[in-house]
Design a protein around this motif. Structure first.
Motif, mmCIF file in Angstrom:
data_model
loop_
_atom_site.group_PDB
_atom_site.id
_atom_site.type_symbol
_atom_site.label_atom_id
_atom_site.label_comp_id
_atom_site.label_asym_id
_atom_site.label_seq_id
_atom_site.Cartn_x
_atom_site.Cartn_y
_atom_site.Cartn_z
ATOM 1 N N GLN A 71 0.808 -1.214 0.000
ATOM 2 C CA GLN A 71 0.000 0.000 0.000
ATOM 3 C C GLN A 71 0.843 1.266 0.000
ATOM 4 O O GLN A 71 0.544 2.217 -0.734
ATOM 5 N N ILE A 72 1.908 1.293 0.831
ATOM 6 C CA ILE A 72 2.646 2.551 0.980
ATOM 7 C C ILE A 72 3.907 2.623 0.111
ATOM 8 O O ILE A 72 4.368 3.723 -0.217
ATOM 9 N N LEU A 73 4.474 1.461 -0.261
ATOM 10 C CA LEU A 73 5.698 1.463 -1.067
ATOM 11 C C LEU A 73 5.461 1.041 -2.508
ATOM 12 O O LEU A 73 6.274 1.338 -3.381
ATOM 13 N N GLY A 74 4.362 0.322 -2.721
ATOM 14 C CA GLY A 74 4.054 -0.113 -4.076
ATOM 15 C C GLY A 74 4.410 -1.568 -4.298
ATOM 16 O O GLY A 74 5.222 -2.151 -3.575
ATOM 17 N N PRO A 75 3.828 -2.175 -5.328
ATOM 18 C CA PRO A 75 4.018 -3.615 -5.562
ATOM 19 C C PRO A 75 5.394 -3.993 -6.078
ATOM 20 O O PRO A 75 5.729 -5.174 -6.114
ATOM 21 N N GLN A 76 6.227 -3.005 -6.486
ATOM 22 C CA GLN A 76 7.527 -3.323 -7.069
ATOM 23 C C GLN A 76 8.693 -2.949 -6.169
ATOM 24 O O GLN A 76 9.850 -2.989 -6.590
ATOM 25 N N HIS A 77 8.429 -2.585 -4.944
ATOM 26 C CA HIS A 77 9.500 -2.140 -4.046
ATOM 27 C C HIS A 77 10.268 -3.347 -3.492
ATOM 28 O O HIS A 77 9.688 -4.393 -3.243
ATOM 29 N N PRO A 78 11.592 -3.199 -3.285
ATOM 30 C CA PRO A 78 12.370 -4.314 -2.719
ATOM 31 C C PRO A 78 11.842 -4.794 -1.363
ATOM 32 O O PRO A 78 11.920 -5.991 -1.064
ATOM 33 N N LEU A 125 11.215 -12.786 -6.910
ATOM 34 C CA LEU A 125 12.349 -12.870 -7.832
ATOM 35 C C LEU A 125 12.227 -11.847 -8.946
ATOM 36 O O LEU A 125 13.216 -11.161 -9.292
ATOM 37 N N ALA A 126 11.037 -11.699 -9.508
ATOM 38 C CA ALA A 126 10.848 -10.744 -10.602
ATOM 39 C C ALA A 126 11.150 -9.321 -10.149
ATOM 40 O O ALA A 126 11.801 -8.545 -10.863
ATOM 41 N N ILE A 127 10.684 -8.953 -8.952
ATOM 42 C CA ILE A 127 10.936 -7.599 -8.441
ATOM 43 C C ILE A 127 12.424 -7.387 -8.228
ATOM 44 O O ILE A 127 12.995 -6.351 -8.621
ATOM 45 N N ARG A 128 13.083 -8.340 -7.629
ATOM 46 C CA ARG A 128 14.494 -8.173 -7.316
ATOM 47 C C ARG A 128 15.357 -8.130 -8.568
ATOM 48 O O ARG A 128 16.310 -7.333 -8.638
ATOM 49 N N GLU A 129 15.034 -8.950 -9.545
ATOM 50 C CA GLU A 129 15.802 -8.888 -10.789
ATOM 51 C C GLU A 129 15.627 -7.536 -11.461
ATOM 52 O O GLU A 129 16.584 -6.967 -12.017
ATOM 53 N N GLN A 130 14.424 -6.994 -11.406
ATOM 54 C CA GLN A 130 14.154 -5.713 -12.065
ATOM 55 C C GLN A 130 14.725 -4.541 -11.281
ATOM 56 O O GLN A 130 15.323 -3.628 -11.862
ATOM 57 N N GLU A 131 14.530 -4.543 -9.948
ATOM 58 C CA GLU A 131 14.895 -3.381 -9.144
ATOM 59 C C GLU A 131 16.342 -3.424 -8.643
ATOM 60 O O GLU A 131 16.968 -2.378 -8.474
ATOM 61 N N LEU A 132 16.863 -4.624 -8.388
ATOM 62 C CA LEU A 132 18.196 -4.741 -7.806
ATOM 63 C C LEU A 132 19.228 -5.287 -8.778
ATOM 64 O O LEU A 132 20.432 -5.135 -8.548
ATOM 65 N N GLY A 133 18.758 -5.933 -9.823
ATOM 66 C CA GLY A 133 19.673 -6.490 -10.804
ATOM 67 C C GLY A 133 19.847 -7.988 -10.651
ATOM 68 O O GLY A 133 19.537 -8.573 -9.611
ATOM 69 N N SER A 134 20.391 -8.596 -11.683
ATOM 70 C CA SER A 134 20.491 -10.060 -11.725
ATOM 71 C C SER A 134 21.647 -10.600 -10.909
ATOM 72 O O SER A 134 21.752 -11.810 -10.719
ATOM 73 N N ARG A 135 22.523 -9.716 -10.406
ATOM 74 C CA ARG A 135 23.692 -10.188 -9.645
ATOM 75 C C ARG A 135 23.633 -9.770 -8.178
ATOM 76 O O ARG A 135 24.633 -9.826 -7.470
ATOM 77 N N HIS A 136 22.478 -9.342 -7.721
ATOM 78 C CA HIS A 136 22.358 -8.867 -6.335
ATOM 79 C C HIS A 136 22.190 -10.049 -5.380
ATOM 80 O O HIS A 136 21.561 -11.043 -5.718
ATOM 81 N N PRO A 137 22.737 -9.955 -4.140
ATOM 82 C CA PRO A 137 22.562 -11.052 -3.177
ATOM 83 C C PRO A 137 21.098 -11.386 -2.885
ATOM 84 O O PRO A 137 20.759 -12.556 -2.664
#
Length: 970
Positions: A527-534, A564-576
């Motif tokens: 609600q407050i950060l959005g559906p795509q936030h880490p 997984l989809a959010i993290r790949e998009q927002e943090l990148g494919s090599r993020h921990p």
């Protein structure tokens, strides 16, 4: 004869100017050259004998105190409980050294019943003090002289005592109190150490009983504190029933000295009174007021009505103390003249905190923060102090920081001196739940709740990240209380608190309570950060993980995929964090039986962690364990071993030998060694893992259950089914209780208990375990899952053993079909199914059809497990028995001999499988006509079976029968 000597009795003091009367003042000497009147030896001896007669175990009946006593309070007909405290007072006040062990201070919160306890002691034990009972109120320091004089008027010290001046009366009383005659002095409401030091007799036979809200007392005063807690729950119910005896569903409480506190059976008014007592925190004053209210308005208010009223008042808002009952409406007269108003009783202490004083101001801050913790629960002292910032600005000298910390300690002591906080050991403090409610109104502090939330969240995250739940368990109730309060809000802090609580509860194995916290955290963040936030991805990941742990594999998958989809998009494919999602999704796919699909997720996660975090990071160890676990499940045991060994080395080095992650690595390596047939080598790994889990998580945790289950499987494989059964049963109990009756892990334990019962020859007893396990797996995991295949296989083997061959066959066939599809045609589990089908066909007389199944199973095991694996011995034995049945005795012999060699080397000479090989070789020699060799082998097999399985086991009985046949030929 006098017992007086100057060196014993004369004590110096100082003059104290005190007001006396409305318009007068007087200088009164306190204990300065006030020798007592002589006491003859016979009188003194009789007085001491009387005190010696005072019982310590049995509480005596009430009796009139000796003549000359001052005891202003009558027996309270509503007094209940406190048997232990009365006995403790008797023990302490009977002591010979009056100024060392004969001074006891009853401490506690206002309204807890300190004066009531002192009065009860005086009525029950006062007649053992020949010099009398002398009660003084020290609530008003200016009036203490008057209290002393009132005691003197009753003591008959001299005929003209009433006509003496004040400065003559007081010394006369004080002189008498310095006599060696045992007396009981009661200083009620003595809140200052100075008052005690001024008015207690410095010498003589007086025993001193003090009541005070103040808890810490100077050691130089040599007083023995007796903290008075709220009433035990059973006694709280008794007290309420004193006001409404018409509602008593159980006999009234036993008399003083009777049976120990026990809760009456629930139901009816007892249940309502139990809940009322809980709401009022078992505080005697509040219970007295509630009972009076229920008695006065019995026609309109039932206990259930009253309970509903107090429960519907907003908790923590201060409104509870405004209920008519708690402000004295309908209250009966107080036997000790106590203020019949809970809030006013508490206010007496709060009002002592001076807003203009720096320490008192700090004390008010601590008090407001203590009121934000879970009501009535002990608060770690260090945790409470950490909610108030210290002055450690850059550039401040160390002395300034130390002084600030000293101020905190002084402020905390101030609160305990006023009875607002109580402490038993100095490590924790407790704020009564009703006082908590009052403080929210009386000590408003807008900064208190944010400070407590931030402190608890930071410390919880630190401890959660360490992976050991034990330190946080000490204050879990406070974290949950703060999070539960915050759940009503929609802000990031509330979401973080919910996540922290969920993570901790997951660590402790309280899976049934985790899900609502994760769900609330997800709802807030979306609600407050959005559906795509880490942070939303983190909540999705956590919710997926707990669903998987609960056995809800299908529902867990979309949460993992979204994370997984959010993290790949927002943090990148090599993020921990991306690696974490990849690993979790691989773990889920493996749990769902999709081993090939799981592998690339594990490989990607491991590559990221090795590159970004380094080859020695604990998260890298996690991925190594995952890869090893997958390879083991795929039957690639040799390939799995270096992954497990690397993971264990990292965990032991980076996390320590007692960390839960180290235990998981130990367990994994033990499981691999077991699968490789190295049973003895596997045992210390399993044992170490179980010891760590039991120590860190406790005996009822799911990980502990896994350790028990795994050690059971090993003992089973080592030929110790009786010992294995105990481990299996403990694991099943934990899993049913913690995970629920429909969890896949519960099914696993059911299968194992069924299996060991079958091994022990209890076939009928095993069947319901197998059936329950199969029902769980088919419903929760689906008809094509590997765990479902295991349950099908087990039911097939049972039906086979029970002689229901036709019914067993479809179970075996379904099992083989699932395993070939999921695991492939070269997997050890596939070999097991082939072996079982061959055995069934042989039993059904289809020898030619059975042979290719046995041969395929043997080829797989030899290739995958190696020629010396115990499972190889099973296949060799089966092929040998088939060839013998087909009349090919010479061809069978080398199979039997090789199987026996493997069993003796790998399993030991006393293992049931070794016995099976001996029996088979004995049968071969019988058919060859070598009856002597056959008898020797059969006797060895029988001895092993009897020891391992018992004399009534089917294998034992059949071997005994075989031996009898052989011996007939000798």
């Amino acid at each position: 004869m006098s017992d007086f000597t100057p060196s014993q009795q004369i004590a110096s003091g100082k003059n104290i100017a005190q007001a006396w009367g409305p318009n007068a003042s007087a200088n009164v000497t306190v204990y300065e050259f006030a020798p007592p009147a002589p006491v003859d030896a016979a009188t003194l001896a009789a007085a001491r004998r009387r005190l010696a007669e005072m019982p310590l175990d049995d509480i005596p009946e009430p009796a009139n105190p000796p003549p000359g006593s001052r005891l202003p309070y009558t027996i309270n007909p509503h007094f209940v409980g406190r048997e232990g405290e009365l006995r403790a007072l008797a023990r302490l006040l009977k002591a010979n050294q009056a100024l060392v062990t004969g001074q006891v201070v009853i401490t506690g919160l206002g309204g807890v019943g300190k004066t009531q306890l002192a009065a009860a002691f005086a009525h029950h034990y006062g007649h053992y003090f020949a010099g009398g009972v002398h009660w003084l109120s020290l609530a008003n320091p200016a009036a203490v002289h008057a209290e002393v004089v009132q005691c003197g008027l009753l003591m008959s010290l001299r005929p003209d005592f009433g006509q003496l001046k004040l400065d003559e009366q007081v010394p006369a009383v004080l002189a008498a109190w310095q006599s060696n005659v045992p007396r009981l002095l009661i200083f009620d409401n003595c809140e200052a150490e100075e008052l005690l030091a001024r008015w207690r007799p410095p010498v003589g036979g007086c025993r001193l009983l003090i009541t005070s809200r103040r808890q810490p007392w100077s050691r130089t005063l040599a007083v023995q504190p007796l903290p008075l807690p709220p009433l035990p729950r059973a006694r709280s119910i008794d007290l309420l029933l004193k006001f409404r005896p018409d509602l008593a569903a159980t006999p009234q409480s036993p008399p003083l000295g009777g049976k120990p506190d026990t809760l009456p059976p629930g139901g009816g008014p007892d249940a309502a009174f139990n809940a009322i007592a809980a709401e009022l925190g078992d505080l005697p004053l509040a219970l007295h007021l509630a009972g009076s209210f229920l008695a006065r308005y019995r026609r309109t208010v039932t206990p259930a009505n009253y309970l509903a009223q107090v429960q519907n008042i907003s908790p923590g808002g201060g409104d509870l103390l405004t209920h008519p009952s708690l402000i004295g409406r309908g209250a009966e007269w107080s036997p000790t003249g106590h203020e019949l108003h809970v809030a006013k009783t508490f206010a007496l202490s709060i009002e002592q905190l001076n807003p203009a004083d720096a320490i008192d101001t700090l004390a008010r801050q601590l008090l407001a923060r203590a009121a934000c913790f879970a009501p009535g629960e002990p608060i770690p002292t260090a945790l409470l102090l950490s909610t108030v910032a210290v002055d450690d600005e850059a550039g401040d000298p160390p002395s300034a920081i130390r002084n600030s910390q000293f101020d905190l300690d002084d402020a905390l002591r101030r609160l305990t001196e006023l009875g607002l906080l109580t402490t038993a050991d100095g490590q924790t403090v407790t704020l009564h739940r009703l006082l908590t409610d009052f403080i929210h109104q009386a000590v408003p502090d807008l900064a208190a709740l944010p400070a407590v939330e931030s402190t608890l969240l930071a410390k919880a995250n630190q401890l959660n990240n360490a992976g050991d739940p034990r330190p946080l368990q000490a204050w879990q109730s406070h974290l949950r209380h703060v999070a539960d309060t915050a759940r009503k809000r929609t802000d990031e802090q509330a979401a973080r608190l919910c996540s922290a609580v969920g993570y901790h509860l997951d660590l402790t194995g309280e899976l049934g309570t985790v899900k609502p916290y994760y769900e609330r955290a997800l709802a807030i963040n979306e609600q407050i950060l959005g559906p795509q936030h880490p942070d939303t991805a983190l909540c999705l990941n956590n919710l997926g993980f707990v669903l998987q742990e609960l056995g809800e594999l299908g529902p867990a998958k979309p949460y993992y995929e979204r994370a997984l989809a959010i993290r790949e998009q927002e943090l990148g494919s090599r993020h921990p964090d991306t690696a974490l999602s990849l690993n979790n999704l691989g773990y889920l796919l493996q749990a769902m039986g999709d081993l090939e699909q799981a592998k690339p997720y594990y490989e990607r996660a491991l590559a990221i962690r090795e590159q970004v975090l380094g080859p020695q990071h604990p998260h890298t160890a996690h991925s190594l364990n995952s890869m090893g676990y997958l390879l083991q499940a795929m039957g690639k045991l040799e390939q799995a071993k270096p992954y497990f060994e690397r993971a264990l080395a990292i965990c032991e080095q980076k996390l320590g030998p007692q960390h839960p992650d180290t235990a998981r690595s130990l367990n994994n390596l033990g499981a691999l060694l077991k699968d490789m047939g190295e049973l003895a080598a596997a045992k210390p790994y399993y044992e170490r893992a179980l010891a760590i889990w039991e120590q860190v998580f406790g005996p009822q945790h799911p990980d502990t259950a896994s350790g028990l289950n795994n050690l059971g499987t090993l003992l089973d494989a080592m030929g110790e089914p009786v010992a294995a059964k105990l481990y299996y049963e403990r694991a099943l109990t934990i899993r049913e209780q913690v995970l629920g009756p429909w969890h896949p892990d519960t099914a696993n334990s059911l299968n194992n208990v069924g299996y060991v019962l079958q091994e022990l020859g209890k076939l009928a007893a095993a069947k319901p375990y197998y059936e329950r396990a199969l029902a769980i797996c088919e419903q929760v995991l689906g008809p094509q899952h590997l765990d479902t295949a295991l349950s099908l296989n087990n039911l097939g083997t049972l039906l086979d053993a029970m002689g229901d061959l036709e019914q067993a066959k479809p179970y075996y066939e379904r099992t083989l079909s699932i395993r070939e599809r999921v695991l492939g045609s070269r997997h050890p589990d596939t070999a097991l199914s082939l072996n079982n089908l061959g055995y069934l066909l042989q039993a059904m007389g289809d020898l030619e059809q059975a042979k290719p199944y046995y041969e395929r199973a043997l080829a797989i095991r030899e290739q995958v497990l190696g020629p010396q694996h115990p499972d190889m011995a099973l296949s060799l034995n089966n092929l040998g028995t088939l060839l013998l049945a087909m009349g090919e005795a010479e061809a069978a012999k080398p199979y039997f001999e090789q199987a026996l060699a493997i069993c003796e080397q790998k399993l030991g000479p006393q293992h049931p499988d070794t016995a099976s090989s001996l029996r088979n070789l004995g049968v071969f020699n019988f058919y060859e006509g070598d009856y002597l060799t056959a008898a020797v082998l059969m006797r060895r097999a029988l001895a092993i079976y009897e020891k391992a399985l018992g004399s009534d086991h089917p294998d034992t009985r059949s071997t005994r029968q075989n031996l009898a046949i052989i011996e007939q030929r000798l």
